[in-house]
Enzyme design. Sequence first.
Site, PDB file in Angstrom:
ATOM      1  N   GLY A  10       0.834  -1.201   0.000  1.00 51.37           N
ATOM      2  CA  GLY A  10       0.000   0.000   0.000  1.00 51.37           C
ATOM      3  C   GLY A  10       0.860   1.238   0.000  1.00 51.37           C
ATOM      4  O   GLY A  10       1.688   1.423   0.898  1.00 51.37           O
ATOM      5  N   GLY A  15       1.561   4.644   3.772  1.00 49.84           N
ATOM      6  CA  GLY A  15       2.510   3.688   3.219  1.00 49.84           C
ATOM      7  C   GLY A  15       3.660   4.350   2.492  1.00 49.84           C
ATOM      8  O   GLY A  15       4.804   3.875   2.562  1.00 49.84           O
ATOM      9  N   ASN A 100      -6.018   2.431  10.643  1.00 53.59           N
ATOM     10  CA  ASN A 100      -6.920   3.005  11.626  1.00 53.59           C
ATOM     11  C   ASN A 100      -7.786   1.920  12.243  1.00 53.59           C
ATOM     12  O   ASN A 100      -7.869   0.800  11.743  1.00 53.59           O
ATOM     13  CB  ASN A 100      -7.810   4.058  10.971  1.00 53.59           C
ATOM     14  N   LYS A 179      -6.638   6.881  20.082  1.00 55.15           N
ATOM     15  CA  LYS A 179      -6.456   7.221  18.668  1.00 55.15           C
ATOM     16  C   LYS A 179      -7.774   7.078  17.919  1.00 55.15           C
ATOM     17  O   LYS A 179      -8.113   7.909  17.066  1.00 55.15           O
ATOM     18  CB  LYS A 179      -5.390   6.316  18.035  1.00 55.15           C
ATOM     19  N   ASN A 183     -10.011   9.711  15.604  1.00 55.25           N
ATOM     20  CA  ASN A 183     -10.464   9.399  14.247  1.00 55.25           C
ATOM     21  C   ASN A 183     -11.974   9.467  14.062  1.00 55.25           C
ATOM     22  O   ASN A 183     -12.454   9.749  12.962  1.00 55.25           O
ATOM     23  CB  ASN A 183      -9.955   8.009  13.842  1.00 55.25           C
ATOM     24  N   SER A 249      -7.186  11.070   6.200  1.00 53.80           N
ATOM     25  CA  SER A 249      -7.245  10.089   5.112  1.00 53.80           C
ATOM     26  C   SER A 249      -8.627  10.046   4.489  1.00 53.80           C
ATOM     27  O   SER A 249      -8.770   9.950   3.264  1.00 53.80           O
ATOM     28  CB  SER A 249      -6.852   8.712   5.638  1.00 53.80           C
ATOM     29  N   GLU A 261     -13.164   4.468   4.824  1.00 52.10           N
ATOM     30  CA  GLU A 261     -12.785   3.523   5.869  1.00 52.10           C
ATOM     31  C   GLU A 261     -13.727   3.601   7.070  1.00 52.10           C
ATOM     32  O   GLU A 261     -13.330   3.285   8.198  1.00 52.10           O
ATOM     33  CB  GLU A 261     -11.348   3.859   6.298  1.00 52.10           C
TER      34      GLU A 261
END
Length: 301
Positions: A10, A15, A100, A179, A183, A249, A261
């Site tokens: 990725g 990445g 994530n 975290k 997110n 992201s 995601e």
Amino acid sequence: MTGRKIAVVGLGGIGGVAAACLSLSPDNDVTVCARRRIDTLTFDHHEESKRIPLKTLTEPSRAEPVDWVILCTKAQDVASAASWLERLCTPKTTVAVLQNGIAHEERVAPHAKGATVVPAIVYYNGERFAPDHVRLRHIRGHDLLVPAGAQAEAFAALFEGTPIDVGISAEFITYQWRKLLVNVIANPITALTRQRLGVFQREDIQQLSLGILDEAVAVGRAEGAQLAGNEAEMILETFLAYPPEAGTSMYFDCLAGRPLEIEALNGAVVAAGLRHGLATPLNTAMLTLLKTVSDANAKTP
């Protein structure tokens, strides 16, 4: 080149930064597994820009077993990375999952052929300007965090002498949920508003964020995370110190029309809430709205 054989699967923002930094160590033999061949990666860090040669594979059939796999796909793309994992992994391989959400081992282990799976929390901001151009921004504290254990020191050693700082913690589940708390507000709100982190300077956005966080904190405690009584307020206060020009992201994926995601973020809160009988109406709303966007993006050619 000899040394630790590492495959980065990725080449998005996370990445790309990982591949660039790992390539800076002479002890690492890095191969990038991506959809298209990239021979040189431009890596921006602070005021410097470097051109880093890459060894790239585009066909899983050409991959060979490695010591380390750094899995940097989105959580929803793990199944599509299975063909890479099948070729790269043996029981002697360690797969570090830079994604994530939570439940990294459960997502990846079925595809990893007995390899050891190590979850990693990503704190750095990796922005991809083009397929061959990424930028690293440090947020605060460690750039990556892994749970204390047999492979923790070995993972940290991969990044020695590079711009990435790796931390190790015996309280990983608590940091993992902290975290996730970041997110569940950062990603959906920037994606839905199509604004970068500066949108959180709005008072109404802050109040919405606190409501989302309160639900997630209650679920995290039920899952075993040691979260403070004022955890939601502390997360938001810390979050407001992040660079306002930074994106997330999901923000970038939304602008690019890619699937999102969301299941690994607010979806994880909703699923855990159901397990513990806890209501999560605001997280459910975020999940519903962004699943709709994601489904539409997936149908767009």
